[in-house]
Motif scaffolding. Sequence first.
Motif, PDB file in Angstrom:
ATOM      1  N   SER A  10     -13.380  -7.727   0.339  1.00  0.00           N
ATOM      2  CA  SER A  10     -13.900  -8.817   1.314  1.00  0.00           C
ATOM      3  C   SER A  10     -13.336  -8.871   2.661  1.00  0.00           C
ATOM      4  N   LEU A  11     -12.160  -7.868   2.684  1.00  0.00           N
ATOM      5  CA  LEU A  11     -11.478  -7.997   4.177  1.00  0.00           C
ATOM      6  C   LEU A  11     -12.665  -7.559   5.299  1.00  0.00           C
ATOM      7  N   SER A  12     -12.555  -8.235   6.122  1.00  0.00           N
ATOM      8  CA  SER A  12     -13.582  -7.852   7.548  1.00  0.00           C
ATOM      9  C   SER A  12     -12.731  -7.374   8.701  1.00  0.00           C
ATOM     10  N   TYR A  13     -13.052  -6.065   9.219  1.00  0.00           N
ATOM     11  CA  TYR A  13     -12.683  -5.767  10.333  1.00  0.00           C
ATOM     12  C   TYR A  13     -13.629  -4.545  11.080  1.00  0.00           C
ATOM     13  N   ARG A  14     -13.271  -4.109  12.241  1.00  0.00           N
ATOM     14  CA  ARG A  14     -14.249  -3.458  13.015  1.00  0.00           C
ATOM     15  C   ARG A  14     -13.624  -1.957  13.202  1.00  0.00           C
ATOM     16  N   VAL A  18       0.856  -1.258  -0.001  1.00  0.00           N
ATOM     17  CA  VAL A  18       0.045   0.179  -0.251  1.00  0.00           C
ATOM     18  C   VAL A  18       0.752   1.221   0.181  1.00  0.00           C
ATOM     19  N   PRO A  19       0.386   2.452  -0.385  1.00  0.00           N
ATOM     20  CA  PRO A  19       1.100   3.572  -0.359  1.00  0.00           C
ATOM     21  C   PRO A  19       1.541   4.036   1.093  1.00  0.00           C
ATOM     22  N   HIS A  20       2.593   4.526   1.358  1.00  0.00           N
ATOM     23  CA  HIS A  20       3.177   4.907   2.586  1.00  0.00           C
ATOM     24  C   HIS A  20       2.840   6.377   2.700  1.00  0.00           C
ATOM     25  N   MET A  21       1.908   6.706   3.625  1.00  0.00           N
ATOM     26  CA  MET A  21       1.434   8.378   3.675  1.00  0.00           C
ATOM     27  C   MET A  21       1.925   8.922   5.008  1.00  0.00           C
ATOM     28  N   GLU A  22       1.972  10.357   5.014  1.00  0.00           N
ATOM     29  CA  GLU A  22       2.281  11.058   6.322  1.00  0.00           C
ATOM     30  C   GLU A  22       1.072  10.626   7.150  1.00  0.00           C
ATOM     31  N   SER A  23       1.372  10.599   8.458  1.00  0.00           N
ATOM     32  CA  SER A  23       0.570  10.811   9.395  1.00  0.00           C
ATOM     33  C   SER A  23      -0.556   9.393   9.171  1.00  0.00           C
ATOM     34  N   GLN A  24      -0.151   8.423   8.752  1.00  0.00           N
ATOM     35  CA  GLN A  24      -0.900   7.429   8.345  1.00  0.00           C
ATOM     36  C   GLN A  24      -1.179   6.361   9.487  1.00  0.00           C
ATOM     37  N   THR A  25      -2.369   5.960   9.799  1.00  0.00           N
ATOM     38  CA  THR A  25      -2.573   5.062  10.916  1.00  0.00           C
ATOM     39  C   THR A  25      -2.593   3.660  10.593  1.00  0.00           C
ATOM     40  N   VAL A  26      -2.507   2.483  11.310  1.00  0.00           N
ATOM     41  CA  VAL A  26      -2.624   1.181  11.012  1.00  0.00           C
ATOM     42  C   VAL A  26      -4.002   1.048  10.485  1.00  0.00           C
ATOM     43  N   LEU A  27      -4.895   1.905  11.099  1.00  0.00           N
ATOM     44  CA  LEU A  27      -6.439   1.484  10.600  1.00  0.00           C
ATOM     45  C   LEU A  27      -6.619   2.202   9.274  1.00  0.00           C
ATOM     46  N   ASP A  28      -5.927   3.458   8.897  1.00  0.00           N
ATOM     47  CA  ASP A  28      -5.839   4.102   7.586  1.00  0.00           C
ATOM     48  C   ASP A  28      -5.326   2.760   6.623  1.00  0.00           C
ATOM     49  N   VAL A  29      -4.299   2.050   7.051  1.00  0.00           N
ATOM     50  CA  VAL A  29      -3.752   1.205   6.000  1.00  0.00           C
ATOM     51  C   VAL A  29      -4.777  -0.032   5.994  1.00  0.00           C
ATOM     52  N   VAL A  30      -5.562  -0.398   7.065  1.00  0.00           N
ATOM     53  CA  VAL A  30      -6.340  -1.768   6.749  1.00  0.00           C
ATOM     54  C   VAL A  30      -7.476  -1.176   5.844  1.00  0.00           C
ATOM     55  N   THR A  31      -8.215   0.100   6.006  1.00  0.00           N
ATOM     56  CA  THR A  31      -9.110   0.796   5.224  1.00  0.00           C
ATOM     57  C   THR A  31      -8.843   0.795   3.949  1.00  0.00           C
ATOM     58  N   TYR A  32      -7.550   1.222   3.838  1.00  0.00           N
ATOM     59  CA  TYR A  32      -7.157   1.548   2.276  1.00  0.00           C
ATOM     60  C   TYR A  32      -7.316   0.022   1.582  1.00  0.00           C
ATOM     61  N   ILE A  33      -6.837  -0.896   2.237  1.00  0.00           N
ATOM     62  CA  ILE A  33      -6.662  -2.417   1.562  1.00  0.00           C
ATOM     63  C   ILE A  33      -8.434  -2.790   1.340  1.00  0.00           C
ATOM     64  N   CYS A  85     -11.959  -0.719  17.075  1.00  0.00           N
ATOM     65  CA  CYS A  85     -10.518  -1.073  16.196  1.00  0.00           C
ATOM     66  C   CYS A  85      -9.547  -1.819  17.065  1.00  0.00           C
ATOM     67  N   ALA A  86      -9.492  -2.462  17.724  1.00  0.00           N
ATOM     68  CA  ALA A  86      -8.254  -3.183  18.449  1.00  0.00           C
ATOM     69  C   ALA A  86      -8.054  -4.386  17.840  1.00  0.00           C
ATOM     70  N   MET A  87      -6.557  -4.354  17.436  1.00  0.00           N
ATOM     71  CA  MET A  87      -6.137  -5.605  16.602  1.00  0.00           C
ATOM     72  C   MET A  87      -4.857  -5.953  17.222  1.00  0.00           C
ATOM     73  N   THR A  88      -4.094  -6.883  16.765  1.00  0.00           N
ATOM     74  CA  THR A  88      -2.694  -7.200  16.988  1.00  0.00           C
ATOM     75  C   THR A  88      -1.710  -6.833  16.000  1.00  0.00           C
ATOM     76  N   VAL A  89      -1.003  -5.757  16.259  1.00  0.00           N
ATOM     77  CA  VAL A  89       0.081  -5.254  15.325  1.00  0.00           C
ATOM     78  C   VAL A  89       1.386  -5.437  15.909  1.00  0.00           C
ATOM     79  N   ASN A  90       2.024  -6.254  14.989  1.00  0.00           N
ATOM     80  CA  ASN A  90       3.323  -6.709  14.963  1.00  0.00           C
ATOM     81  C   ASN A  90       3.503  -7.546  16.335  1.00  0.00           C
ATOM     82  N   GLY A  91       2.475  -8.312  16.828  1.00  0.00           N
ATOM     83  CA  GLY A  91       2.347  -9.176  18.020  1.00  0.00           C
ATOM     84  C   GLY A  91       2.006  -8.445  19.101  1.00  0.00           C
TER      85      GLY A  91
END
Length: 244
Positions: free
Chosen positions: A51-55, A29-44, A66-72
């Motif tokens: 078909s990607l499911s998340y909350r 995905v494109p790497h943007m300034e001030s991007q959050t992990v949620l922004d990345v998931v939403t972009y995908i 929006c809690a998930m496991t990020v890098n463990g």
Amino acid sequence: MSESEHTDTLTVDIWRGGQEDGAFQTYVVPHMESQTVLDVVTYIQRKLDPSLSYRFSCRVGMCGSCAMTVNGKPRWTCRSHVDSVSENGRIQVAPLRNMPVIKDLATDMTVFFDKWQKAKSQFVPTDGDASDFMNVDPASRERKAASAGIECIGCGVCYAACDVVEWNPDYLGPAALNRAWTLVNDARDGDPDGHLRAVATDAGCHACHSHQNCAQYCPSNLNPTASIAGLKRKVFAAALKGRL
Ligand code: SF4
Ligand code: SF4
Ligand code: FES
């Protein structure tokens, strides 16, 4: 990651599928300034794979959905900047631990909230005259203890971080016990011993190993370990007095 390491793209490994039959799938995905992990998931989800499911809901650290496991590590993804968690332009995103996976990044939080019920985490009104307000001294020890734990938003990060929950699926866990502690210290609650009885079980406060993962990862900076230690003391004192 420092500015000098800024990459134009991010490589993102995302858990796809169920708990048993799922696997990580890689996206760029494109790497943007001030991007959050949620922004990345939403972009995908919006641009690469609908078909990607998340909350998520609030996107500002208020709802906890929006809690998930990020890098463990368990995190609110809307408050996790990519630049603070990516390693060499790569991040891994998985569902929260200790809860069944519905699909992809969405977990079933039923077991988490059922434990709030088991910990008797509802306020119990008194039978007294409701026509007058109770005066509660905000500087009293009990009110300070209740206030210290009251800002929990039920995100499940502490529950996912707790190894005892993993070893003992019946363990009530840090959030439910923290809630019980706020009620035990609430002068307006009509059944403090009822709350203590609910948490004095084998799966209750005494199962906590005090290893502080919950406090370390709680994004609201709460300290369930301290709340659970308080419950242990109150349960012991109430048992000595024959109230439990
Ligand atoms: S301190 Fe207790 S509740 Fe918190 S993570 Fe450790 S075992 Fe779990
Ligand atoms: S105690 Fe903290 S980490 Fe645990 S559910 Fe509440 S806000 Fe989330
Ligand atoms: S979307 Fe509400 S806390 Fe992240």
